[in-house]
Design an enzyme around this catalytic site. Structure first.
Site, short mmCIF file in Angstrom:
data_model
loop_
_atom_site.label_atom_id
_atom_site.label_comp_id
_atom_site.label_asym_id
_atom_site.label_seq_id
_atom_site.Cartn_x
_atom_site.Cartn_y
_atom_site.Cartn_z
N GLY A 113 0.81 -1.22 0.00
CA GLY A 113 0.00 0.00 0.00
C GLY A 113 0.84 1.27 0.00
O GLY A 113 0.32 2.36 0.20
N ALA A 119 5.24 3.74 -8.41
CA ALA A 119 6.63 4.18 -8.48
C ALA A 119 7.39 3.42 -9.56
O ALA A 119 8.19 4.00 -10.29
CB ALA A 119 7.31 4.02 -7.12
N ASP A 160 -1.55 7.61 -6.55
CA ASP A 160 -0.20 7.06 -6.37
C ASP A 160 0.76 7.51 -7.47
O ASP A 160 1.92 7.83 -7.20
CB ASP A 160 -0.24 5.52 -6.34
CG ASP A 160 -0.88 4.99 -5.07
OD1 ASP A 160 -1.50 5.79 -4.33
OD2 ASP A 160 -0.78 3.78 -4.81
O1 PMV Z 1 -3.86 0.77 -0.45
P1 PMV Z 1 -3.70 2.00 -1.28
O2 PMV Z 1 -2.59 2.88 -0.85
O3 PMV Z 1 -3.76 1.73 -2.73
O4 PMV Z 1 -4.93 2.94 -0.94
C1 PMV Z 1 -6.24 2.65 -1.29
C2 PMV Z 1 -7.06 3.84 -0.96
C3 PMV Z 1 -8.54 3.59 -1.05
O5 PMV Z 1 -9.16 4.81 -0.68
C4 PMV Z 1 -8.98 2.51 -0.11
C5 PMV Z 1 -8.95 3.22 -2.46
C6 PMV Z 1 -8.85 4.33 -3.47
O6 PMV Z 1 -8.90 4.00 -4.67
O7 PMV Z 1 -8.80 5.51 -3.11
#
Ligand code: PMV
Length: 330
Positions: A113, A119, A160
């Site tokens: 996560g 990246a 991300d």
């Molecule tokens: O686990 P990550 O860092 O990809 O975070 C997901 C974040 C959520 O809000 C749960 C899903 C999203 O698409 O925003």
């Protein structure tokens, strides 16, 4: 030969609620994924990625110009697919196909996560372009890397890939089908200790689980989601003012609400409470939950030790302000 690094990220506030149109606050961290690229004079693409557990995979450009990946073990395919798609899109974008050796290293756990797949997509595209002598605008880089995530995962938010490209802290506001990102200037250093354990659920399953609850008992879940949105707004103000104590308190409330949504786990809760008990100003799970990472607002060694004692692994992180960067070129 060129080496690029791209940062990972954590979500300070607002995960899950952001799926329902509430804001979130994400921070790029000074833990990096590195891609070293060296152009070849044949059409082979070799990927050496020990830290991603991808050793010994060979990828070639076929007669028809497709990138073909060959590996014996299935688990590897998922991480490799980001690299493969990133190379394909970079080749398409630059309209140039050459063989390349890629070496990939990560200072972060993969698939926990912290945004390692984004990246790797960002760093691979930039490394390929730069090694071939092309410049690529950061907005284009971010767009291409987001396309990699969408192609591999089916759907993805641009969070991300934006963080891995630009770095810094971003206030993320979903607006209809768009996501607006506003850079936020912190009023103080934000020292984070990241604890992580293996994940037992995927982001997709956790998002779907919250959605089911929302549909079955909207009058209960909706106020939780709205509260998380309010926490994010307040958290942004606290960050801008450099009020770490308030930031910590808001993290604790945010964690309680995420737990109420059912996305925390016993191991995450153990780490979160151990960190607070050891003196962290605040702590919460970060990302989708179901295992994976938590953050503690602290730079105290006692907090690290306390997280480790619960069985978690630890990573210390601060803010990255550069995003994707060339770190060597020769
Ligand atoms: O686990 P990550 O860092 O990809 O975070 C997901 C974040 C959520 O809000 C749960 C899903 C999203 O698409 O925003």
């Amino acid at each position: 030969m060129i080496t690029i690094r791209a940062p990972g990220k954590v979500i300070l506030y607002g995960e899950h609620a952001v799926v329902y149109g509430e804001p979130a606050l994400a921070m790029a961290i000074n833990k990096y994924l590195y891609v070293t690229a060296r152009a070849r004079d044949d059409n082979k693409i070799n990927i050496n990625a020990r830290d991603l557990r991808l050793a010994g995979i060979s990828v070639t450009i076929s007669e028809g110009g497709d990138v073909v990946a060959k590996t014996d073990y299935g688990a590897v395919i998922s991480a490799l697919s980001y690299v493969k798609r990133a190379i394909e899109l970079a080749m398409e974008y630059l309209d140039k196909k050459v063989g390349i050796d890629l070496e990939i290293r990560s200072e972060m756990p993969v698939g926990a996560g912290l945004g390692t797949s984004a990246a790797v997509a960002v760093a691979t595209i930039l490394a390929y372009a730069k090694e071939l002598g092309y410049d690529i605008d950061k907005r284009e880089l971010s767009r291409l890397a987001w396309q990699v995530e969408k192609d591999v995962q089916g759907s993805a938010s641009p969070t991300d890939t934006t963080m891995a490209t630009f770095g810094g802290i971003m206030y993320i506001k979903p607006e209809g089908n768009n996501t607006v990102m506003e850079p936020v200037k912190p009023g103080a250093n934000v020292p984070l200790i990241i604890g992580y354990v293996p994940r037992i659920s995927t982001t997709k399953d956790l998002v779907a689980m919250v959605r089911r609850k929302y549909e079955i008992m909207r009058n209960i879940i909706e106020p939780i989601i709205k509260s998380i949105g309010l926490i994010t707004k307040k958290g942004r103000e606290a960050l801008e003012m450099g009020d770490l104590e308030l930031m910590g308190t808001l993290m604790n409330i945010n964690h309680g609400l995420l737990d109420a949504l059912g996305v925390s786990t016993r191991q995450l809760n153990d780490m979160v409470y151990a960190a607070r008990h050891a003196g962290a100003l605040g702590s919460k799970l970060t990302g989708a939950g179901g295992g994976g990472c938590m953050i503690a607002l602290s730079d105290r060694i006692e907090v690290e030790k306390a997280i480790e004692l619960t069985g978690g692994s630890v990573l210390r992180a601060g803010l990255d302000t550069n995003g994707a960067t060339i770190i060597s070129n020769d």
